[in-house]
Structures are given as structure tokens and as C-alpha cells.
Design a protein around this motif. Structure first.
Motif, short mmCIF file in Angstrom:
data_model
loop_
_atom_site.label_atom_id
_atom_site.label_comp_id
_atom_site.label_asym_id
_atom_site.label_seq_id
_atom_site.Cartn_x
_atom_site.Cartn_y
_atom_site.Cartn_z
N PHE A 5 42.15 45.69 28.86
CA PHE A 5 42.11 45.03 30.46
C PHE A 5 41.11 43.91 30.40
O PHE A 5 39.91 44.17 30.01
CB PHE A 5 41.46 46.48 31.45
N GLN A 6 41.63 42.90 30.97
CA GLN A 6 40.63 41.68 30.94
C GLN A 6 40.18 41.36 29.69
O GLN A 6 38.78 41.08 29.67
CB GLN A 6 39.72 41.81 32.02
N GLN A 17 52.37 58.03 31.67
CA GLN A 17 52.45 57.43 33.05
C GLN A 17 50.87 57.44 33.75
O GLN A 17 50.77 56.29 34.41
CB GLN A 17 53.25 58.38 33.97
N ALA A 18 50.00 58.05 33.53
CA ALA A 18 48.58 57.88 34.27
C ALA A 18 48.06 56.56 33.58
O ALA A 18 47.49 55.84 34.40
CB ALA A 18 47.74 59.17 34.04
N SER A 26 46.31 51.07 34.69
CA SER A 26 46.46 49.64 34.58
C SER A 26 46.76 48.66 35.72
O SER A 26 46.21 47.79 36.17
CB SER A 26 47.10 49.11 33.51
N ALA A 27 47.94 49.23 36.66
CA ALA A 27 48.45 48.83 37.68
C ALA A 27 47.40 48.83 39.06
O ALA A 27 47.12 47.69 39.68
CB ALA A 27 49.80 49.48 38.19
N VAL A 28 46.62 49.95 38.94
CA VAL A 28 45.60 50.09 39.82
C VAL A 28 44.63 49.32 39.68
O VAL A 28 44.07 48.46 40.80
CB VAL A 28 45.44 51.79 40.20
N LEU A 29 44.06 49.23 38.72
CA LEU A 29 42.78 48.26 38.44
C LEU A 29 43.17 47.04 38.70
O LEU A 29 42.20 46.12 39.28
CB LEU A 29 42.50 48.66 36.83
N ASN A 30 44.39 46.36 38.25
CA ASN A 30 44.54 45.07 38.62
C ASN A 30 44.86 44.62 40.07
O ASN A 30 44.27 43.72 40.69
CB ASN A 30 45.89 44.71 37.79
N VAL A 50 36.83 55.09 31.19
CA VAL A 50 37.42 55.51 32.40
C VAL A 50 37.92 57.03 31.91
O VAL A 50 38.32 57.27 30.73
CB VAL A 50 38.87 54.85 32.58
N GLU A 51 37.75 58.12 32.64
CA GLU A 51 37.88 59.40 32.71
C GLU A 51 39.15 59.82 33.56
O GLU A 51 38.96 59.54 34.75
CB GLU A 51 36.64 60.08 32.72
N ILE A 52 40.11 60.30 32.89
CA ILE A 52 41.45 60.56 33.89
C ILE A 52 41.50 62.03 33.81
O ILE A 52 41.54 62.67 32.75
CB ILE A 52 42.68 59.79 33.62
#
Length: 75
Positions: free
Chosen positions: A7-8, A22-23, A28-32, A52-54
Motif C-alpha cells: 500500500f503506497q 475478500q477481507a 485495500s479498497a477502503v484504505l484507498n 493492520v489487524e482484521i
């Protein structure tokens, strides 16, 4: 489980409680999206992201400063 997210131009470790591709895609989509449309506190957290912890449908974003750590919903 631990995986890495690019990411970046930074490699960020992502810790998952279950194996859910899927998470990671959602993350990635949410962060962008949040980097462009989010509030300043969220942008600051994302820019200094170290891991990041999911857990379930929530992602805890850990940044360099503990005060900037936030939890966001992925769905």
C-alpha cells in the motif's frame, strides 16, 4: 495468519483471525477510498500505517503513534 499488503509503496503486515481473501481486497479498497475522502485523523493514521489487524468485518489500523490507532469497518 499473517500476510503482507503493498500500500503506497510500503509493505504492511496484515494479521487475520481467519483466512479471508475478500477481507484483504476490501481493506485495500477502503484504505484507498478513505485516503482521499476520509477525515484528517483517518488520513493521518493511514499515512503512518505500520500494521493492520482484521477481526471479522473490522480492521484495526496501527500507526507509528499509538494515539492515531483506529478501527474501521470493512463492510
Amino acid at each position: 495468519m499473517k500476510t503482507m499488503l503493498l500500500f503506497q509503496n510500503k509493505t504492511i503486515p496484515v494479521y487475520l483471525t481467519d483466512t479471508n481473501k475478500q477481507a484483504i481486497e476490501k481493506l485495500s479498497a477502503v484504505l484507498n477510498r478513505k485516503l482521499t475522502t476520509g477525515k484528517n485523523a483517518l488520513k493521518t493514521c493511514i499515512k503512518s500505517l505500520i500494521s493492520v489487524e482484521i477481526v471479522g468485518s473490522e480492521a484495526t489500523l496501527h500507526s507509528l503513534s499509538e494515539r492515531d490507532t483506529l478501527t474501521i469497518s470493512l463492510y
